[in-house]
Design a protein around this motif. Structure first.
Motif, PDB file in Angstrom:
ATOM      1  N   ILE A   1       6.809  88.401 -49.904  1.00 24.68           N
ATOM      2  CA  ILE A   1       6.209  86.949 -49.213  1.00 24.68           C
ATOM      3  C   ILE A   1       5.304  86.996 -50.416  1.00 24.68           C
ATOM      4  O   ILE A   1       3.833  87.462 -50.577  1.00 24.68           O
ATOM      5  CB  ILE A   1       5.368  87.186 -47.990  1.00 24.68           C
TER       6      ILE A   1
ATOM      7  N   GLY B   1       4.372  83.467 -50.626  1.00 23.93           N
ATOM      8  CA  GLY B   1       3.920  81.838 -50.460  1.00 23.93           C
ATOM      9  C   GLY B   1       4.449  80.940 -51.254  1.00 23.93           C
ATOM     10  O   GLY B   1       5.053  81.033 -52.108  1.00 23.93           O
TER      11      GLY B   1
ATOM     12  N   SER C   1       8.634  77.597 -53.143  1.00 25.46           N
ATOM     13  CA  SER C   1       8.797  77.625 -51.656  1.00 25.46           C
ATOM     14  C   SER C   1       9.493  79.225 -51.658  1.00 25.46           C
ATOM     15  O   SER C   1      10.280  79.205 -51.922  1.00 25.46           O
ATOM     16  CB  SER C   1       9.235  76.629 -51.129  1.00 25.46           C
ATOM     17  N   ASP C   2       8.813  79.750 -50.753  1.00 29.28           N
ATOM     18  CA  ASP C   2       9.120  81.474 -50.964  1.00 29.28           C
ATOM     19  C   ASP C   2       9.988  81.298 -49.472  1.00 29.28           C
ATOM     20  O   ASP C   2      10.019  81.074 -48.474  1.00 29.28           O
ATOM     21  CB  ASP C   2       8.194  81.810 -50.699  1.00 29.28           C
TER      22      ASP C   2
ATOM     23  N   GLU D   1      11.367  83.841 -48.200  1.00 28.15           N
ATOM     24  CA  GLU D   1      10.973  84.579 -46.506  1.00 28.15           C
ATOM     25  C   GLU D   1       9.815  83.802 -45.845  1.00 28.15           C
ATOM     26  O   GLU D   1       9.960  84.369 -45.004  1.00 28.15           O
ATOM     27  CB  GLU D   1      10.343  86.264 -47.192  1.00 28.15           C
ATOM     28  N   LEU D   2       9.339  82.404 -46.236  1.00 29.28           N
ATOM     29  CA  LEU D   2       8.597  82.615 -45.350  1.00 29.28           C
ATOM     30  C   LEU D   2       9.707  80.444 -44.826  1.00 29.28           C
ATOM     31  O   LEU D   2       8.770  79.988 -44.017  1.00 29.28           O
ATOM     32  CB  LEU D   2       7.436  81.586 -45.942  1.00 29.28           C
TER      33      LEU D   2
ATOM     34  N   LYS E   1       8.310  78.907 -41.238  1.00 28.00           N
ATOM     35  CA  LYS E   1       7.106  79.566 -40.704  1.00 28.00           C
ATOM     36  C   LYS E   1       6.123  78.343 -40.590  1.00 28.00           C
ATOM     37  O   LYS E   1       6.074  77.761 -41.963  1.00 28.00           O
ATOM     38  CB  LYS E   1       7.035  80.449 -41.759  1.00 28.00           C
TER      39      LYS E   1
ATOM     40  N   LYS F   1       3.312  76.319 -41.677  1.00 29.87           N
ATOM     41  CA  LYS F   1       2.524  75.572 -42.500  1.00 29.87           C
ATOM     42  C   LYS F   1       1.108  75.116 -41.934  1.00 29.87           C
ATOM     43  O   LYS F   1       0.438  75.426 -43.040  1.00 29.87           O
ATOM     44  CB  LYS F   1       3.737  75.235 -43.821  1.00 29.87           C
TER      45      LYS F   1
ATOM     46  N   GLU G   1      -1.365  79.912 -44.998  1.00 31.71           N
ATOM     47  CA  GLU G   1      -1.526  80.493 -46.568  1.00 31.71           C
ATOM     48  C   GLU G   1      -0.775  81.624 -45.276  1.00 31.71           C
ATOM     49  O   GLU G   1      -1.625  82.774 -44.757  1.00 31.71           O
ATOM     50  CB  GLU G   1      -2.194  80.694 -48.177  1.00 31.71           C
ATOM     51  N   TYR G   2       0.640  82.905 -46.500  1.00 30.55           N
ATOM     52  CA  TYR G   2       0.514  84.492 -45.819  1.00 30.55           C
ATOM     53  C   TYR G   2       0.203  85.307 -46.542  1.00 30.55           C
ATOM     54  O   TYR G   2       0.662  84.412 -47.950  1.00 30.55           O
ATOM     55  CB  TYR G   2       2.039  84.526 -45.227  1.00 30.55           C
TER      56      TYR G   2
ATOM     57  N   GLY H   1       3.796  88.879 -44.759  1.00 35.53           N
ATOM     58  CA  GLY H   1       3.526  87.271 -43.494  1.00 35.53           C
ATOM     59  C   GLY H   1       2.543  87.739 -42.644  1.00 35.53           C
ATOM     60  O   GLY H   1       2.557  86.607 -41.530  1.00 35.53           O
TER      61      GLY H   1
ATOM     62  N   TYR I   1       7.819  75.698 -43.831  1.00 30.76           N
ATOM     63  CA  TYR I   1       7.762  76.408 -45.471  1.00 30.76           C
ATOM     64  C   TYR I   1       9.245  76.600 -45.223  1.00 30.76           C
ATOM     65  O   TYR I   1       9.934  76.315 -44.380  1.00 30.76           O
ATOM     66  CB  TYR I   1       7.421  77.726 -45.501  1.00 30.76           C
TER      67      TYR I   1
END
Length: 492
Positions: free
Chosen positions: A236, A238, A266-267, A269-270, A273, A275, A291-292, A296, A492
């Protein structure tokens, strides 16, 4: 005497006849015709008429002949000649009796800004009866008629402000537009800057070299472009933002006004999720952006308020070796510290410049929900006094039903405020209205109603939602009396 004259006369006549025959049979003795340039140099603009270059003769030509000339410099894009040049040589015919010869030099006009072109024309060979003189070389200088100021092209990014998902393999083309087609070849040098992104997160075509890429712009071109490709990974990172900038130009290209273009990565993995959210009502507003970190977990939260004056600050989250929330840095020199006991947060402390100014103790019910808090603050004598307590009641599914605030008055706890959430609807709720602890969501579903009882007032609100195609809530509308408030949810 008579006898002698008789023999002498025939002899004299024979001699005259013989001499006459010899003069008829022999070529008269002649000097060669000297050929050379009339002048040695001329200069004219590329948009001028054809130029005559004269070759003078020392006397009229005795016979037909040919003069061969060489021409060096420039190309066929810059000029033509009459007679035509073949492989850099010009063959110029000369007629008997001619006193001069000329060639025509025709410049080619173009819209390109370039340097002056110098042509060197030499007398190379002549046929019999001609001889090359000492003035055997001529220079012709063709000057450019364009001025750089009149033909410059401004380079500007074509704005897109695009977002690339990390898994995108086709990339994104960024174009730089020229205000007019180029009249001269040139280059555009692009650099980039980013707070978090590095060349481990993206690549470009052409490739970056020492943080810059060079775009070659051809003659008459109206645009140049390059592509940006995200680099997929399994961690991740972000959302990353890369800002590309027109750093330098050359040729007839100059910098315009739109010299920067942003690309967000854009990630994956996110994906989905939370935002952040933005809510507005009347003259006030609130916006939070999350933000992560690589695991995560929440790393930073940007909080912006309009009350109605604008203010903003960033809260930074820190975790211990067990990845449990340990500290939140809210402002400069102001932190909130968390104490853990039996895998639950038992205490939080607000520390201002090293001094604990307030703290909160937490109780839990049998389901792991926070059932109550006791909130203390520091007084002038360095003692801490209980300011208020809060009790929390829940539905069986763990969603908050009621929040009740009590203050100590004359040795008793007096109820001063009640918040009630009577109804919920199915749907993930990433942004609860009541925040107790950073690792606890007391409202996992979406509330449909809210009742506030405080200071003798009793206010009721209802909520309606709009959803994305994937089922995530993207808009909440709160209504109550003459009050209407809209909240937008971002992912995200």
């Amino acid at each position: 005497m008579k006898k002698s004259h008789r023999y002498f006369i025939p002899f004299l006549m024979f001699s005259l006849i013989l001499t006459s025959c010899n003069e008829d049979d022999m070529d008269p003795v002649t000097d060669p015709v000297i050929v050379q340039f009339s002048t040695v140099e001329t200069s004219f603009a590329e948009n001028a008429e054809s130029q005559s270059i004269a070759i003078s003769f020392s006397k009229p030509a005795n016979d037909d002949g040919t003069i061969s000339l060489s021409i060096d410099g420039g190309t066929s894009e810059n000029y033509t000649t009459v007679p035509a040049s073949m492989n850099g040589l010009i063959s110029l015919p000369v007629a008997k009796g001619a006193s001069t010869a000329t060639i025509q030099l025709v410049p080619v006009d173009n819209s390109v800004v370039n340097e002056s072109i110098t042509l060197t024309i030499k007398l190379k060979t002549v046929t019999t009866g001609f001889e090359i003189g000492t003035q055997n070389e001529f220079k012709a200088i063709i000057t450019d008629d364009e001025s750089p100021e009149s033909v410059v092209s401004e380079a500007n990014f074509i704005s897109q402000n695009a977002t690339l998902i990390e898994t995108n393999e086709t990339g994104l083309e960024l174009q730089i537009h020229f205000s007019k087609p180029l009249v001269q070849e040139g280059q555009v040098i692009i650099s980039y800057q980013s707070i978090k992104a590095t060349e481990q997160h993206f690549r470009t075509e052409p490739a970056l070299e020492n943080g810059k890429l060079t775009l070659y712009a051809a003659l008459n071109s109206s645009t140049v472009s390059f592509k940006v490709f995200p680099i997929n990974n399994s961690i991740i990172t972000g959302e990353l933002e890369v800002m590309f900038r027109v750093d330098n130009t050359s040729g007839s290209i100059t910098k315009g006004t739109n010299l920067m273009e942003s690309v967000k990565i854009s990630d994956d993995e996110l994906t989905g999720k939370p935002k952040g959210y933005q809510t507005e009502g009347g003259s006030w507003g609130l916006k939070e952006t999350i933000e992560y970190n690589e695991r995560g977990d929440i790393y930073k939260v940007l909080i912006e308020k309009s009350t109605p004056a604008y203010s903003a600050h960033t809260e930074t989250y820190y975790y211990d070796a067990q990845h449990r929330i340990e500290r939140i840095s809210q402002y400069e020199n102001i932190d909130v510290l968390y104490t853990w006991h039996n895998n639950e947060i038992s205490k939080s402390e607000e520390v201002n410049n090293g001094i604990v100014t307030k703290y909160t103790l937490y109780d839990y019910d049998n389901y792991g929900n926070v059932s109550g808090t006791a909130n203390y603050s520091r007084k002038d004598n360095s003692d801490y006094r209980l300011d208020f307590t809060i009790l929390y009641l829940y539905f069986l599914d763990g969603n908050l039903y009621k929040k009740m605030m009590y203050t100590p008055q004359n040795g008793e706890d007096v109820l001063v405020k009640t918040e009630t959430f009577e109804h919920y609807t199915d749907g993930e709720n990433p942004f609860p209205m009541v925040k107790i602890l950073p690792n606890k969501n007391a409202q996992k579903k979406l509330p449909l109603s809210y009742q506030l009882e405080e200071g003798g007032a009793n206010l009721s609100y209802t909520f309606s939602y709009e959803f994305r195609t994937d089922g995530l809530a993207e808009k909440r509308i709160a209504s109550g009396g003459n009050v209407s408030e809209t909240a937008l949810y971002f992912y995200y």
